[in-house]
Structures are given as C-alpha cells and as structure tokens.
Motif scaffolding. Sequence first.
Motif, mmCIF file in Angstrom:
data_model
loop_
_atom_site.group_PDB
_atom_site.id
_atom_site.type_symbol
_atom_site.label_atom_id
_atom_site.label_comp_id
_atom_site.label_asym_id
_atom_site.label_seq_id
_atom_site.Cartn_x
_atom_site.Cartn_y
_atom_site.Cartn_z
ATOM 1 N N LYS A 43 0.836 -1.077 -0.029
ATOM 2 C CA LYS A 43 0.073 0.075 -0.039
ATOM 3 C C LYS A 43 0.862 1.244 -0.026
ATOM 4 C CE LYS A 43 -4.294 -1.921 2.342
ATOM 5 N NZ LYS A 43 -4.977 -1.815 3.283
ATOM 6 N N GLU A 44 0.516 2.402 -0.475
ATOM 7 C CA GLU A 44 0.996 3.618 -0.381
ATOM 8 C C GLU A 44 1.106 4.154 1.072
ATOM 9 O OE1 GLU A 44 -0.129 5.241 -4.694
ATOM 10 O OE2 GLU A 44 -0.950 6.306 -2.957
ATOM 11 N N ARG A 45 1.987 5.085 1.187
ATOM 12 C CA ARG A 45 2.267 5.729 2.582
ATOM 13 C C ARG A 45 1.135 6.458 2.832
ATOM 14 N NH1 ARG A 45 8.211 7.449 4.343
ATOM 15 N NH2 ARG A 45 8.169 5.541 3.539
ATOM 16 N N GLU A 46 0.402 6.536 4.148
ATOM 17 C CA GLU A 46 -0.723 7.619 4.150
ATOM 18 C C GLU A 46 -0.465 8.414 5.475
ATOM 19 O OE1 GLU A 46 -4.279 5.155 4.944
ATOM 20 O OE2 GLU A 46 -3.401 4.006 6.793
ATOM 21 N N PHE A 47 -1.158 9.426 5.828
ATOM 22 C CA PHE A 47 -1.063 10.271 6.727
ATOM 23 C C PHE A 47 -2.200 9.699 7.967
ATOM 24 C CE2 PHE A 47 -1.173 14.317 8.904
ATOM 25 C CZ PHE A 47 -2.188 14.321 9.450
ATOM 26 N N VAL A 48 -1.492 9.815 8.969
ATOM 27 C CA VAL A 48 -2.227 9.114 10.160
ATOM 28 C C VAL A 48 -2.629 10.396 11.086
ATOM 29 C CG1 VAL A 48 -1.914 8.043 12.198
ATOM 30 C CG2 VAL A 48 -0.966 7.127 10.145
ATOM 31 N N ALA A 49 -1.628 11.248 11.523
ATOM 32 C CA ALA A 49 -2.069 12.423 12.346
ATOM 33 C C ALA A 49 -0.869 13.247 12.125
ATOM 34 C CB ALA A 49 -2.031 11.931 13.924
ATOM 35 N N GLY A 50 -1.099 14.558 12.714
ATOM 36 C CA GLY A 50 -0.246 15.683 12.529
ATOM 37 C C GLY A 50 -0.486 16.934 13.197
ATOM 38 N N TYR A 59 -4.417 17.114 13.505
ATOM 39 C CA TYR A 59 -5.228 16.711 12.401
ATOM 40 C C TYR A 59 -5.182 15.112 12.597
ATOM 41 C CZ TYR A 59 -5.407 21.638 10.881
ATOM 42 O OH TYR A 59 -5.630 22.577 10.394
ATOM 43 N N TYR A 60 -6.198 14.548 12.075
ATOM 44 C CA TYR A 60 -6.188 13.006 12.095
ATOM 45 C C TYR A 60 -6.901 12.470 11.053
ATOM 46 C CZ TYR A 60 -5.042 13.569 17.167
ATOM 47 O OH TYR A 60 -4.784 14.086 18.352
ATOM 48 N N ALA A 61 -6.514 11.278 10.311
ATOM 49 C CA ALA A 61 -7.079 10.550 9.298
ATOM 50 C C ALA A 61 -8.273 10.165 10.043
ATOM 51 C CB ALA A 61 -6.247 9.535 8.889
ATOM 52 N N ASP A 62 -9.631 9.975 9.065
ATOM 53 C CA ASP A 62 -10.620 9.706 9.500
ATOM 54 C C ASP A 62 -10.473 8.018 10.207
ATOM 55 O OD1 ASP A 62 -12.649 10.971 6.707
ATOM 56 O OD2 ASP A 62 -11.744 12.057 8.971
ATOM 57 N N SER A 63 -9.680 7.379 9.636
ATOM 58 C CA SER A 63 -9.589 6.064 10.011
ATOM 59 C C SER A 63 -9.059 5.861 11.637
ATOM 60 C CB SER A 63 -8.593 5.090 9.271
ATOM 61 O OG SER A 63 -7.370 5.864 9.266
ATOM 62 N N VAL A 64 -8.441 6.802 12.230
ATOM 63 C CA VAL A 64 -7.809 6.934 13.534
ATOM 64 C C VAL A 64 -8.399 7.771 14.359
ATOM 65 C CG1 VAL A 64 -5.715 6.092 12.427
ATOM 66 C CG2 VAL A 64 -6.078 8.397 13.266
ATOM 67 N N LYS A 65 -9.442 8.650 14.045
ATOM 68 C CA LYS A 65 -10.090 9.700 14.790
ATOM 69 C C LYS A 65 -10.744 9.054 16.037
ATOM 70 C CE LYS A 65 -10.992 13.558 11.567
ATOM 71 N NZ LYS A 65 -12.002 14.310 10.907
ATOM 72 N N GLY A 66 -10.561 9.273 17.304
ATOM 73 C CA GLY A 66 -11.251 8.970 18.394
ATOM 74 C C GLY A 66 -10.216 7.829 19.029
ATOM 75 N N ARG A 67 -9.419 7.274 18.262
ATOM 76 C CA ARG A 67 -8.497 6.291 18.915
ATOM 77 C C ARG A 67 -7.060 6.579 19.210
ATOM 78 N NH1 ARG A 67 -7.571 1.784 15.939
ATOM 79 N NH2 ARG A 67 -7.753 2.973 13.844
ATOM 80 N N PHE A 68 -6.668 7.484 18.242
ATOM 81 C CA PHE A 68 -5.135 7.991 18.012
ATOM 82 C C PHE A 68 -5.078 9.193 18.818
ATOM 83 C CE2 PHE A 68 -3.220 4.943 14.607
ATOM 84 C CZ PHE A 68 -3.899 3.919 15.343
#
Length: 126
Positions: A43-50, A59-68
């Motif tokens: 897979k390609e490198r993707e943004f997680v949080a910043g 800022y958070y990726a939707d996939s990790v919001k509320g968990r990270f």
Amino acid sequence: QVQLVESGGGLVQTGGSLRLSCAASRRTSGSYAMGWFRQAPGKEREFVAGISRSGTNAYYADSVKGRFTISSDNAKNTVYLQMNSLKPEDTAVYYCAAAESGYFTVIVTPQRWNYWGQGTQVTVSS
C-alpha cells in the motif's frame, strides 16, 4: 535540517494500546509541522496524524479519529502518537515526519514532508 528517530513499535493484540515516540535532533516547535504516517505492505504511505507548526492544531485521518492522539513535549523535542483500540488494519510501518511548509495547517500529502525517520513496525494480531 532535523533528524528523527522513532521508537515504541511492537506486537499487540486487537484492542490493545501502544505509544510511539519520535525524538528530533533539534527544536521543532514553531519550525516544523510534525506528523505520523504509516505504510502497510503493498500500500501507499498514508497520513495518520499531525500537529501544525504553530502547535495549536492537530489533524487526524478519519480511520484513526477517536482512537489515536498526537502530542508533543517541546522540552524534549519529542512527538508522541498514543494508539488505543488498535485493529489489525492498523498494522504497518509507522514513520515520523517533519514539514517546513504551512503554519496553522498540516499537509497530508507525504511528498510535501521534508524529513523522515527510519520507521517502526506496529503489528496488531487478531
């Protein structure tokens, strides 16, 4: 320039937690936006949080919001990524990165980030 060194990766069961650390070689507050990215096999490198250069916006990726949660300790020049409720799909190599662009915002495109750590493996077993 800034050198980045990640630590804290490992193997954890589904639902578990890990905290990643990114130690910078110099002060980053006000100078660099700091972020975490991840890359799974094939897979390609993707943004997680910043965190923005201003330090005021996260800022958070939707996939990790509320968990990270991303945070920073300016006295230690260290950025953290607290990861809770981990899922198998979170398995990846996690990279710390620094960007010189922007001040109040965070750019999610990996190509716009200037400095990278070597990565740390996170594996979540089901």
